[in-house]
Design a protein around this motif. Structure first.
Motif, short mmCIF file in Angstrom:
data_model
loop_
_atom_site.label_atom_id
_atom_site.label_comp_id
_atom_site.label_asym_id
_atom_site.label_seq_id
_atom_site.Cartn_x
_atom_site.Cartn_y
_atom_site.Cartn_z
N PHE A 19 0.83 -1.20 0.00
CA PHE A 19 0.00 0.00 0.00
C PHE A 19 0.86 1.26 0.00
O PHE A 19 0.55 2.24 -0.69
CB PHE A 19 -0.91 -0.02 1.24
N SER A 20 1.97 1.23 0.75
CA SER A 20 2.80 2.43 0.88
C SER A 20 3.55 2.76 -0.41
O SER A 20 3.99 3.89 -0.59
CB SER A 20 3.79 2.28 2.03
N ARG A 21 3.68 1.80 -1.31
CA ARG A 21 4.36 2.07 -2.58
C ARG A 21 3.58 3.05 -3.46
O ARG A 21 4.13 3.64 -4.37
CB ARG A 21 4.57 0.77 -3.34
N LEU A 39 4.45 8.23 2.10
CA LEU A 39 4.10 7.08 2.92
C LEU A 39 5.18 6.00 2.81
O LEU A 39 5.52 5.35 3.79
CB LEU A 39 2.73 6.52 2.51
N ALA A 40 5.75 5.84 1.64
CA ALA A 40 6.83 4.87 1.45
C ALA A 40 8.05 5.27 2.28
O ALA A 40 8.69 4.42 2.91
CB ALA A 40 7.19 4.76 -0.03
N ASP A 41 8.38 6.56 2.28
CA ASP A 41 9.51 7.05 3.08
C ASP A 41 9.26 6.84 4.57
O ASP A 41 10.16 6.44 5.31
CB ASP A 41 9.77 8.53 2.80
N LEU A 42 8.04 7.12 4.99
CA LEU A 42 7.68 6.94 6.40
C LEU A 42 7.75 5.47 6.80
O LEU A 42 8.27 5.13 7.86
CB LEU A 42 6.28 7.50 6.65
N THR A 43 7.26 4.61 5.94
CA THR A 43 7.31 3.16 6.20
C THR A 43 8.75 2.68 6.29
O THR A 43 9.10 1.90 7.18
CB THR A 43 6.54 2.39 5.12
#
Length: 142
Positions: A9-11, A16-20
């Motif tokens: 999902f974060s991709r 959101l990807a950076d946060l993940t």
């Protein structure tokens, strides 16, 4: 929701990807940090973040914080060898919120108060009798 679903999902969103990725890095650092700690000390602390090479760790109480500060450099060197760019350790004590007291829900019925009153007056030990009468006075005032 598993981490695989979250990663997929974060991709969709760069922020959101950076946060993940940052969260996964902190979790990995936390695991590496706790593996270095003696005994069960790792249960009472957690890695919070890394700021400008400073590893910030939250301790659950001041005793744990003091122990972590004493171990300071001996903890940083192995982490540095594992590739973590750390220069110093800062330990902070997490404030614990006050425990909320449950309101007392116990109450004696009139028959119960009367029975305890009769029993209290038959007790020979004056200390126990006075304690029982004080308890009854408290319940009679309700």
């Amino acid at each position: 929701m598993s981490s695989l679903h979250l990663t997929a999902f974060s991709r969709r969103d760069k922020q959101l990807a950076d946060l993940t990725a940052a969260a996964h890095a902190i979790l990995a650092l936390d695991r590496a940090f706790k593996r270095l700690l003696p005994g069960q000390l790792g249960q009472f602390c957690q890695v919070a973040c890394v700021r400008d090479g400073e590893l910030v760790v939250y301790a659950h109480n001041s005793t744990v914080a003091a122990r972590l500060k004493l171990l300071g450099n001996s903890l940083l060197a192995p982490l540095q060898r594992q590739g973590h760019p750390l220069r110093s350790l800062r330990v902070k004590v997490l404030p614990t919120p006050p425990k909320l007291r449950k309101p007392k829900s116990f109450a004696l019925s009139e028959a119960g108060v009367s029975a305890f009153d009769d029993a209290a007056r038959q007790i020979r030990n004056p200390v126990v009798r006075e304690a029982m009468l004080a308890l009854l006075a408290h319940h009679k005032s309700r």
